[in-house]
Write a protein that holds these residues in place. Structure first.
Motif, PDB file in Angstrom:
ATOM      1  N   LYS A  99      -8.745  -2.263   9.451  1.00 53.59           N
ATOM      2  CA  LYS A  99      -9.277  -3.425   8.729  1.00 53.59           C
ATOM      3  C   LYS A  99     -10.102  -2.996   7.525  1.00 53.59           C
ATOM      4  CE  LYS A  99     -11.536  -5.361  12.085  1.00 53.59           C
ATOM      5  NZ  LYS A  99     -11.356  -4.253  13.038  1.00 53.59           N
TER       6      LYS A  99
ATOM      7  N   TYR B  36       2.531  -6.370   3.083  1.00 51.24           N
ATOM      8  CA  TYR B  36       2.073  -7.572   3.779  1.00 51.24           C
ATOM      9  C   TYR B  36       2.418  -8.793   2.929  1.00 51.24           C
ATOM     10  CZ  TYR B  36      -0.599  -4.104   6.391  1.00 51.24           C
ATOM     11  OH  TYR B  36      -0.974  -3.026   7.142  1.00 51.24           O
TER      12      TYR B  36
ATOM     13  N   LYS C  76       2.800   0.405   3.524  1.00 51.36           N
ATOM     14  CA  LYS C  76       2.634  -0.865   4.228  1.00 51.36           C
ATOM     15  C   LYS C  76       2.780  -2.013   3.229  1.00 51.36           C
ATOM     16  CE  LYS C  76       1.450   1.107   8.145  1.00 51.36           C
ATOM     17  NZ  LYS C  76       2.325   1.077   9.329  1.00 51.36           N
TER      18      LYS C  76
ATOM     19  N   ILE D 234       0.856  -1.184   0.000  1.00 54.22           N
ATOM     20  CA  ILE D 234       0.000   0.000   0.000  1.00 54.22           C
ATOM     21  C   ILE D 234       0.891   1.232   0.000  1.00 54.22           C
ATOM     22  CG2 ILE D 234      -1.821   1.239   1.224  1.00 54.22           C
ATOM     23  CD1 ILE D 234      -2.659  -1.402   2.483  1.00 54.22           C
TER      24      ILE D 234
ATOM     25  N   ILE E  30      -7.015 -11.339   9.103  1.00 55.88           N
ATOM     26  CA  ILE E  30      -6.527  -9.973   9.356  1.00 55.88           C
ATOM     27  C   ILE E  30      -7.222  -9.496  10.622  1.00 55.88           C
ATOM     28  CG2 ILE E  30      -6.373  -7.640   8.455  1.00 55.88           C
ATOM     29  CD1 ILE E  30      -6.344  -8.802   5.666  1.00 55.88           C
TER      30      ILE E  30
ATOM     31  N   LEU F 183      -3.472   4.306   5.881  1.00 55.16           N
ATOM     32  CA  LEU F 183      -2.380   3.354   5.688  1.00 55.16           C
ATOM     33  C   LEU F 183      -1.401   3.921   4.670  1.00 55.16           C
ATOM     34  CD1 LEU F 183      -4.382   0.010   5.520  1.00 55.16           C
ATOM     35  CD2 LEU F 183      -3.264   1.039   7.491  1.00 55.16           C
TER      36      LEU F 183
ATOM     37  N   HIS G 280      -9.797  -0.295   5.804  1.00 52.27           N
ATOM     38  CA  HIS G 280      -8.905   0.224   4.760  1.00 52.27           C
ATOM     39  C   HIS G 280      -8.285  -0.921   3.969  1.00 52.27           C
ATOM     40  CE1 HIS G 280      -9.403   3.669   7.371  1.00 52.27           C
ATOM     41  NE2 HIS G 280      -8.841   4.460   6.473  1.00 52.27           N
ATOM     42  N   VAL G 281      -7.834  -1.979   4.660  1.00 53.52           N
ATOM     43  CA  VAL G 281      -7.221  -3.116   3.962  1.00 53.52           C
ATOM     44  C   VAL G 281      -8.264  -3.815   3.076  1.00 53.52           C
ATOM     45  CG1 VAL G 281      -6.086  -5.348   4.261  1.00 53.52           C
ATOM     46  CG2 VAL G 281      -5.500  -3.434   5.757  1.00 53.52           C
TER      47      VAL G 281
ATOM     48  N   LEU H 148      -2.973  -6.059  12.681  1.00 53.66           N
ATOM     49  CA  LEU H 148      -2.866  -4.634  12.375  1.00 53.66           C
ATOM     50  C   LEU H 148      -2.540  -3.795  13.601  1.00 53.66           C
ATOM     51  CD1 LEU H 148      -5.880  -4.227   9.912  1.00 53.66           C
ATOM     52  CD2 LEU H 148      -3.492  -4.654   9.374  1.00 53.66           C
TER      53      LEU H 148
END
Length: 951
Positions: A37, A19, A17, A8, A29, A14, A39-40, A948
């Motif tokens: 959460k 992952y 980032k 990201i 997650i 965020l 946002h992801v 997170l």
């Protein structure tokens, strides 16, 4: 398709980032509220199918960062990287492992593209949508679940309800209240009234026939009037353009009598006059320039004698031009010597740092790329990490085994409290026997309160009768008899215990009965404890098996890494003399030493070449100039520069004179070059007009101009006439002679009179037509007929519009029912099989299958005791049924669309056991799933967890 990593750049809060995702199918997650959460989840949706403009504005509010990110996915053996950034205007860009752009049509062969709505309905799960897809009416639950099995949402069921409601609102075959039924009834009544009113008019049809004949006569009269108007317009226009027509015919006669002057091409007269004058001036300039050139050549001959040898000057010029180069070479020579000394010192330092006896030639021959150094460093680091992790996992296994010993001990302790079937039967028989004996031994003490109460009631009755003055004799006698019988019965019962005293249970028997009850209670408690320990023991054995598999896998990885390190030791034998932790450091030092030795060899070669080059340069100066070998490089260059300046001045003066001569010659050539086009242009112009000199050209040019003017005049007159006359009229004008003006006036007067007569006849017949139409209008435009006819037309139009609307709803409803029937026959069994598989896994085989009944139109589930329709299930089980059907639809209907599931805490209403079984099922599927939850990661140790909270 599997997602390996996602990065990201900036998405909401965020920023930067990354992952990493392992090979597991389920990725959890975890994080509390406001941890990112959402946002992801939206970022994954954005990368796969994109977001709406409003959603993008919600997350794109940091202008100092690049919005978006990248997603690395694997499709079979292909790896692609997906990019979406604000620089790309949120468009999807795909690249392969070599950073080559992949076209969308090629990428679609691996991952099929879907829109946002389809993705949300099939692949996205959240608790709000699952609750929304359930209805408050139990009768409609079957249709809702069938809609879920068709599309993954309740869209089909909601659409069918809306269509059916719209159809019933508009029309029913035997109904009266629907709108179309009411309107149809009204139209039939109005149409009957219109027919009755129209039949009352007797001569209506005769009048209509007369009107039609007059209208036909009017049409014929209109045609005659139009023809006369066209003729009149022609003669009027002819009169207005009489002068133009006359000029056209004059020009036409001239062109017919004279032929076009014969010329190859036309030349501008002014240009020829200018060329003639310019030729005369240029010839004078050429004569003057030749005189100047002769005088300049005499000066150049005098300067030629003062120049020296060209070869020596060329040598001096070359040395002077490359003076900076040779100074730089001398400077680089000195720098190279200094750099060589530095490298020699670094080589000695590196050898002392290694601590091994290594020959320079052997080091240089080593095949040691930089990648090997980095790989060995990675291997040693990984070996240490694996060793530490293996020690930690073994300690966890030991702790887990100690817990297993405790469970085993507790199970052994329970064996003493458990009864077998024979012991339980004996105890229950003994309890039953004691209970029967206890029931027979009722003591008189238990009856005394009863008789005391009866005596009190009798006394209260006497008092009440006394108050009411109702002391009748027969009442008193009756009460006394009851009291006496009660006393006799009490005395008799008091005597009975003396006879049956041996049947009363003893205190020992009471204690024995209490002991039996305690034994049975301990047995029931032990059974419940045993069930709990059995469940804990199954969990313990599963955890031990998982931990042993992890340790085995870790040992295999450690062995594999150790083999790779041994491979390096076999390739580089000097590592055998180094302790294990210093493998990578020593190999890096050897690599650095190899680089230094290579740099040393390069510097020595470069130094030798430059030294030889400088010697040759100095010798060339000594051979050409009067200089000794002891002169420094600076002195040599200074002397060469002085001699070069002297020769250069002499040659510059000679060059200046030569340039001046060349300039004069160039000017002469330019004048001649300017003169040649003028001469050629004049010759070409005379040739084009077939003349020999300038005067003949002027005469011929005048003839050509006059002929062109006549052609232009004819063309202009024709264009003006074409704007006012039709092609047919123009043809007659061009082919016939000019009409006399007097005759033209007679034609105009004649057609004016004819037009007036036709207009009068038209006015008369129009009056007659108006009279007949007024009669017709009077017959059919009575107030009742007109109003009723207008209302009838308006209502019929409204009826047609609503009938079209009803037909559209009818076709849509029938098509929807047909689609449902086809779906039930073709795809519903496969979807229900897959949904049943999920439902069995979630409920731990409590429910066996999900089926659909065509008769009752209901979904029902099968379990060990029978069948239950969906409306009879509890709320929690109904949630699990909806989830199972949603997953079944996504897995069956979209096998060709390989996209991951995104699950937003949709199992929040499940108990821990069912939630764990559903997560285990998803982790065993091939399709990748992302589960977003607020549960702490300590409860999710069996899966890959992205926490997170630690970001």
């Amino acid at each position: 398709m599997r997602i390996n990593t996602f990065t990201i750049y900036q998405f909401g809060k965020l920023v930067n980032k990354t992952y990493e995702i392992n090979r597991e199918s389920l990725i959890v997650i975890s994080g509390q509220n406001e941890s990112g959460k959402t946002h992801v989840r939206y970022f994954l949706t954005y990368m796969l199918v994109g977001l709406t403009k409003q959603e993008l504005e919600r997350f794109n509010y940091q202008p100092n960062h690049f919005f978006g990110g990248e997603l690395t996915i694997q499709c079979d053996d292909k790896v692609f990287t997906l990019y979406r950034t604000d620089k790309l205007n949120h468009q999807l860009l795909v690249k392969d492992e070599q950073e080559n752009d992949i076209p969308m049509d090629v990428f679609s062969q691996y991952v099929q593209r879907v829109n946002r709505e389809f993705f949300d309905r099939i692949f996205h799960f959240d608790v709000l949508s699952i609750q929304k897809e359930q209805t408050d009416s139990p009768e409609q639950l079957g249709d809702l679940l069938l809609s879920l099995s068709m599309s993954g949402t309740d869209a089909i069921e909601r659409t069918e309800k809306k269509l059916k409601k719209a159809l019933e609102r508009l029309f029913k075959k035997a109904g009266t209240n629907p709108e179309l039924n009411q309107q149809l009834k009204t139209l039939e009544s109005m149409e009957k009234q219109l027919k009755e009113l129209k039949e009352k008019e007797s001569g209506y049809h005769v009048l209509e026939q007369d009107i039609k004949e007059i209208e036909k006569s009017i049409d014929q009269l209109h045609d005659d009037i139009d023809e006369v108007k066209q003729q009149l317009f022609f003669y009027q226009t002819y009169q207005q353009l009489y002068h133009i027509i006359e000029n056209y015919q004059v020009a036409n006669r001239y062109l017919l009598e004279h032929s076009k002057p014969h010329v190859k091409r036309e030349i501008n007269k002014a240009d020829v006059i200018a060329w003639h004058e310019k030729k005369r001036d240029l010839l004078q300039q050429v004569s003057y320039q030749q005189q100047l050139i002769e005088r300049k050549k005499e000066k150049i001959k005098d300067s030629q004698t003062r120049l020296g040898e060209a070869s020596f000057y060329q040598f001096l010029s070359t040395i002077n031009d490359h003076e900076s180069y040779w100074r730089e070479q001398h400077h680089i020579f000195l720098q190279t010597k200094t750099e060589l000394d530095r490298v020699m010192t670094a080589i000695q330092d590196e050898k002392r740092n290694i601590g091994l006896q290594l020959d320079d030639e052997m080091v240089q021959q080593l095949a040691l790329p930089k990648e090997n150094v980095a790989e060995l460093d990675t291997m040693t680091t990984l070996y240490k990490e694996l060793d530490d992790d293996l020690t930690s996992k073994q300690a966890e296994l030991e702790l887990l085994l100690s817990e297993g010993d405790s469970l085993s001990y507790e199970r052994h302790q329970l064996e003493e409290a458990l009864l077998n079937d024979y012991e339980r039967q004996d105890i229950e028989d003994a309890i039953e026997s004691l209970k029967r004996k206890h029931d027979r031994a009722i003591t008189p003490k238990q009856l005394l309160p009863v008789f005391s109460l009866a005596s009190g009631v009798l006394i209260m009755t006497f008092i009440a009768l006394y108050v009411m003055n109702s002391f009748q004799p027969f009442i008193i006698i009756g009460l006394m008899m009851v009291y006496m019988i009660s006393l006799v019965s009490l005395i008799y019962v008091k005597q009975r215990p003396k006879v049956s005293a041996r049947e009363v249970p003893t205190q020992q028997e009471e204690n024995q009965l209490q002991h039996y009850y305690q034994v049975l209670t301990r047995d029931e408690t032990a059974k419940r404890k045993r069930d709990e320990l059995t469940r804990d023991w199954l969990i313990f054995t599963r955890d031990v098996e998982v931990k042993e598999k992890e340790i085995k896998k870790q040992k295999e990885r450690k062995t594999h890494v150790s083999r790779n390190i041994d491979r390096f030791k076999g390739r580089y034998p000097f590592l055998s003399h180094v302790v294990e932790p210093r493998y990578s450091a020593v190999l890096a030092s050897v690599y650095q030493l190899k680089c230094l030795l290579e740099e040393k060899a390069t510097l020595i070669t470069s130094l030798t070449l430059r030294e030889e080059k400088l010697k040759q340069f100095k010798q060339s100066i000594i051979d050409q100039c009067d200089i000794t070998e002891q002169t420094s490089m600076e002195g040599m260059l200074k002397l060469v520069r002085h001699q070069y300046d002297e020769h250069k001045h002499a040659r510059e003066r000679h060059t200046e004179l030569t340039e001046e001569l060349r300039g004069l010659e160039d000017e002469a050539q330019q004048i001649e070059a300017t003169l040649m086009p003028v001469v050629d242009a004049l010759a070409e112009a005379y040739d084009a007009y077939h003349v020999k000199d300038f005067e003949a050209f002027i005469a011929q040019h005048e003839k050509v101009i006059h002929y062109k003017e006549m052609i232009q005049q004819k063309s202009e007159m024709k264009q003006k006439l074409e704007l006012r006359f039709s092609p047919r009229a123009l043809k007659s004008i061009f082919s016939e002679p000019l009409i006399n003006e007097r005759l033209l006036k007679e034609y105009l007067d004649e057609h004016e009179d004819k037009k007036q007569r036709l207009d009068d006849a038209h006015m008369s017949i129009m009056k007659q037509l108006a009279t007949l139409k007024a009669e017709k209008q009077q017959m059919e435009s009575s107030t009742s007929y007109r109003d009723l006819h207008y209302q009838f037309q308006m209502k019929r139009e409204a009826f047609n519009q609503q009938a079209n609307e009803w037909l559209m709803y009818k076709i849509s409803y029938e098509q929807l029912l047909k689609t449902k029937r086809l779906f039930q026959a073709s795809m519903l069994p496969g979807i229900l099989d897959k949904a049943s598989e999920v439902f069995r896994a979630v409920t731990n085989n409590r429910y066996h299958s999900i089926d659909y009944d065509d008769v009752s139109k209901q979904l029902f589930v099968t379990h060990g005791q029978g069948q239950l329709v969906a409306m009879e299930l509890s709320q929690g089980t109904l949630d699990q049924l909806v989830i199972a059907i949603r997953l079944g639809v996504a897995m069956v209907l979209n096998q060709s669309i390989d996209l991951p599931f995104i699950i937003d805490d949709s199992f929040v209403h499940f108990d821990e056991g069912r939630k764990k079984r559903l997560l285990d099922y998803l982790s065993q599927e091939q399709r990748q799933s992302f589960y977003f939850t607020t549960a702490p990661k300590e409860r999710l140790t069996d899966y890959q967890v992205i926490d997170l909270e630690v970001e």
